[in-house]
Enzyme design. Structure first.
Site, PDB file in Angstrom:
ATOM      1  N   MET A  75       0.803  -1.224   0.000  1.00 32.19           N
ATOM      2  CA  MET A  75       0.000   0.000   0.000  1.00 32.19           C
ATOM      3  C   MET A  75       0.839   1.279   0.000  1.00 32.19           C
ATOM      4  SD  MET A  75      -2.843  -1.305  -0.324  1.00 32.19           S
ATOM      5  CE  MET A  75      -3.456  -2.970  -0.168  1.00 32.19           C
ATOM      6  N   HIS A  77       2.885   4.275  -1.622  1.00 29.20           N
ATOM      7  CA  HIS A  77       2.867   5.002  -2.891  1.00 29.20           C
ATOM      8  C   HIS A  77       4.281   5.095  -3.453  1.00 29.20           C
ATOM      9  CE1 HIS A  77      -0.803   6.364  -0.908  1.00 29.20           C
ATOM     10  NE2 HIS A  77      -1.277   6.577  -2.116  1.00 29.20           N
ATOM     11  N   MET A 115       8.264   4.606   5.681  1.00 26.66           N
ATOM     12  CA  MET A 115       8.468   3.241   5.192  1.00 26.66           C
ATOM     13  C   MET A 115       9.744   3.138   4.362  1.00 26.66           C
ATOM     14  SD  MET A 115       6.211   1.640   6.726  1.00 26.66           S
ATOM     15  CE  MET A 115       6.737   0.084   6.064  1.00 26.66           C
ATOM     16  N   ASP A 130      24.278 -10.855   4.645  1.00 24.57           N
ATOM     17  CA  ASP A 130      24.538 -11.649   3.443  1.00 24.57           C
ATOM     18  C   ASP A 130      26.022 -11.686   3.092  1.00 24.57           C
ATOM     19  OD1 ASP A 130      23.869 -13.084   0.952  1.00 24.57           O
ATOM     20  OD2 ASP A 130      24.468 -11.197  -0.005  1.00 24.57           O
TER      21      ASP A 130
END
Length: 170
Positions: A75, A77, A115, A130
């Protein structure tokens, strides 16, 4: 508390319409960390990891993650980001070392960049893991949190220091 806006009339998730929201400068800072042993710390700081400069690669991964957040978070943008920075700070904790990661994201738009900052922090830590997992699979990625945000209708947010403890960035 404001009403959740991510649900339509049927109670199903939808992307919020931000077309009527006023544009403003918006920033967000997120923090995370990864705890490593002395051998991994030495390999990172002395740049002896065969895959390359761990912090340089992790920094680029964080920037790329911020730019692609809407591809991962359904959700969110797609945003035109104006600035992204990823910073590192080492802290020794007994026989282990904590690599603090801070991400700062900035835009001028109709929605915030929290976010994007959180995604950048997470991707940065995951990239360190990693690149170093051949040396130690026991590394621990720490708490990831929003440290502050500015701009927008809801105003500024600064995480109180008593919620997280000492901030190595201050």
């Amino acid at each position: 508390m404001s009403e959740f806006t991510h649900f339509n009339e049927q109670g199903r998730a939808h992307m919020v319409d931000i077309s009527e929201k006023q544009e403003s400068v918006r920033t967000a800072i997120a923090h995370t960390s990864i705890v490593v042993d002395e051998a991994v710390h030495q390999a990172i700081t002395q740049q002896t990891i065969e895959k390359g400069d761990v912090l340089a690669v992790a920094q680029v991964a964080g920037i790329m993650a911020a730019k692609n957040t809407s591809n991962w978070i359904p959700m969110c943008h797609p945003l035109s980001l104006k600035g992204i920075d990823v910073s590192f700070h080492w802290q020794q904790e007994g026989q282990q070392y904590r690599l603090h990661i801070e991400t700062q994201v900035k835009t001028k738009g109709s929605t915030g960049v929290e976010m994007e900052a959180l995604t950048a922090a997470s991707a940065t830590a995951l990239t360190v893991y990693d690149m170093c997992k051949a040396l130690d699979k026991g590394m621990i990625i720490g708490e990831t949190y929003l440290a502050e945000k500015t701009g927008g209708k809801s105003g500024d947010y600064h995480r109180p220091s008593d919620e997280k403890g000492d901030n190595p960035w201050k």
